[in-house]
Structure formats: C-alpha cells, structure tokens
Design a protein around this motif. Structure first.
Motif: not given
Ligand SMILES: *[C@@H]1O[C@H](CO)[C@@H](O)[C@H](O)[C@H]1NC(C)=O
Length: 104
Positions: A35-37
C-alpha cells in the motif's frame, strides 16, 4: 550391458541437468506492491514450478510487464492470476506465499 545402463542413466542425468539452464531463459518478471508502494520484483521461471516467496510484504497489487501466465497465492488464501502485461489488485492485502508461472 551394465556399462550401457550406466551410460543411459548418465545421459538422462545430463538431460535433466540441462533443463534448468534452458528455463533460465524464460523468466517472468513480476512486481509485488505494498500500500505504501514498497515494491519487490521477482523473476519467476516460466516452467510452472511453484516458487516460495519469502517476504512479509503485505501486497495490495501485482503487476507484470508481460511474458507469462502466473498464479500467486497469498497467506489468506487469495489467489491472483496474472496474464501477460497485467495489473491486478488483491481484494484483501496479504503477504504472497508462493507463485507459479508458465509462458503461455
Ligand atoms: C502509490 O502509487 C500510486 C500510483 O503511482 C499513487 O496513486 C499512490 O498515491 C501511491 N501511494 C503512496 C502511499 O505513495
């Protein structure tokens, strides 16, 4: 007679030893996303061998640039199918336990 049996076994062993080298050319690149990428990119051999994934990353999404047909199974029992270039979200975020890929 005994010699030819030994030779036949050696030839078979040689064949099976050669296949992992062949399979190394067919790896599917798959990225697990939290979820935190936070990402974890895996190379899964495209020979349908189940690969154990030792990671506690709680996965929300699985992507692949293509090249294979994969199934991943999470610790909560959810399975995700990736077909070629794909982007699939899990219904319930969970660590991925194992996966398997083929090349079609
Ligand atoms: C993760 O990546 C997505 C797509 O790039 C983005 O929309 C989202 O805000 C990001 N989430 C975080 C927690 O950085």
């Amino acid at each position: 007679m005994k010699t030819s049996i030994v030779a036949a076994i050696a030839a078979l062993a040689g064949l099976s030893a050669a296949s992992p080298i062949e399979n190394r050319q067919f790896q599917v690149s798959v990225t697990l996303w939290s979820a935190r990428n936070i990402t974890q990119t895996l190379s899964i051999p495209a020979d349908r061998t189940p690969v154990q994934i030792d990671s506690n990353l709680v996965v929300t999404r699985i992507t692949s640039p293509g090249g294979g047909f994969c199934t991943f199974v999470g610790t909560e029992g959810e399975s995700v199918v990736i077909y070629g270039e794909d982007d699939q979200s899990l219904r319930v975020p969970q660590p991925i336990e194992w996966g398997t890929c083929g090349n079609n």
